[in-house]
Design an enzyme around this catalytic site. Sequence first.
Site, PDB file in Angstrom:
ATOM      1  N   LYS A  69       0.807  -1.225   0.000  1.00  0.00           N
ATOM      2  CA  LYS A  69       0.000   0.000   0.000  1.00  0.00           C
ATOM      3  C   LYS A  69       0.842   1.278   0.000  1.00  0.00           C
ATOM      4  O   LYS A  69       0.458   2.272  -0.613  1.00  0.00           O
ATOM      5  CB  LYS A  69      -0.977  -0.002   1.186  1.00  0.00           C
ATOM      6  CG  LYS A  69      -2.074  -1.061   1.011  1.00  0.00           C
ATOM      7  CD  LYS A  69      -3.110  -0.984   2.107  1.00  0.00           C
ATOM      8  CE  LYS A  69      -4.108  -2.124   1.936  1.00  0.00           C
ATOM      9  NZ  LYS A  69      -5.251  -2.033   2.832  1.00  0.00           N
ATOM     10  N   ASP A 106     -10.111   2.473   2.323  1.00  0.00           N
ATOM     11  CA  ASP A 106     -10.224   1.661   3.542  1.00  0.00           C
ATOM     12  C   ASP A 106     -10.976   2.398   4.651  1.00  0.00           C
ATOM     13  O   ASP A 106     -11.830   1.816   5.327  1.00  0.00           O
ATOM     14  CB  ASP A 106      -8.827   1.286   4.055  1.00  0.00           C
ATOM     15  CG  ASP A 106      -8.151   0.242   3.181  1.00  0.00           C
ATOM     16  OD1 ASP A 106      -8.860  -0.597   2.583  1.00  0.00           O
ATOM     17  OD2 ASP A 106      -6.905   0.267   3.083  1.00  0.00           O
TER      18      ASP A 106
END
Length: 279
Positions: A69, A106
């Site tokens: 990420k 997220d």
Amino acid sequence: MTTACDRYAVIGHPVEHSRSPAIHAAFADQTGEHLTYDRLQAAPDAFVTTVDRFFAAGGCGLNVTLPFKAEAAAYADTLSARAARAGAVNTLARRDDGTIVGDNTDGIGLLRDLRDNLADVADARILVLGAGGAVRGVVPVLLEAQPAALCVANRTAEKAERIAEDFADLGPVSGHDLTRLSAGWDIVINAISAGLTGEMPDIPATVLDNATAAYDMIYADAPTPFLRWARDHGVERRRDGFGMLVEQAAESFNVWRGVYPRTAEVIAALRPGGERYRP
Ligand code: ATR
């Protein structure tokens, strides 16, 4: 005439157990969007070459999972505000001009699942256990939802304190170590990665009472150690992170396709442990 863009994938290491292909297939089916969505395994040192190849071959969007990420944030040509804030990207999208935009869905995924299925975040006192990459992604979004207080508690206290400093401008956030925690939390969120297979770290059970709601960002087909611990201390309202996974996927789907799928039916149909399983 432009060529329709329809190739998507999730990239990670490992990635073979990812539920994202099934989730996006369900969204595509529901919305009538035509697309393919595969798993893309990349060796830990091969993120950039694998992503280059994917986009060069006509790919139009990627979900990014562990451990890439932060690398995905560096890869993107531009970042959404929420991805820049988190320093992490879970969604890459190729624009018509060939540039790559990085986004992070997220935090909004967690917030939607909490609000829709567990507890109100506005004015709540929230305790977050853990201060890794996942927490960095969700803290800014939780703060935007205006909790009364947000405490990040971590084994390595400095990491929690650093998160509190980095996001202090967004709301009432503090950082602590795991051992000396006060009582009276409305929501306790677990983001300690040892919670998947290992035992619960030594956290004072006084952080829980029967009015607390417990959320584990990890999910499984049986209650996680954190949710078992919460249940054993009288917590009735419990939820695991499968809803967050589906919600972040829905937000990514919207980034790519401009269509927002309905999530509740997908959560129910695909949840590990079967439709009737409740964490
Ligand atoms: P993620 O991307 O899932 O957040 P991470 O960045 O590796 O993963 O973060 C893992 C988190 O779990 C950290 O907060 C870590 O605590 P430290 O910062 O002190 O390492 C926490 N963690 C992992 N194993 C733990 C354990 N046995 N006890 C307490 N915390 C643990």
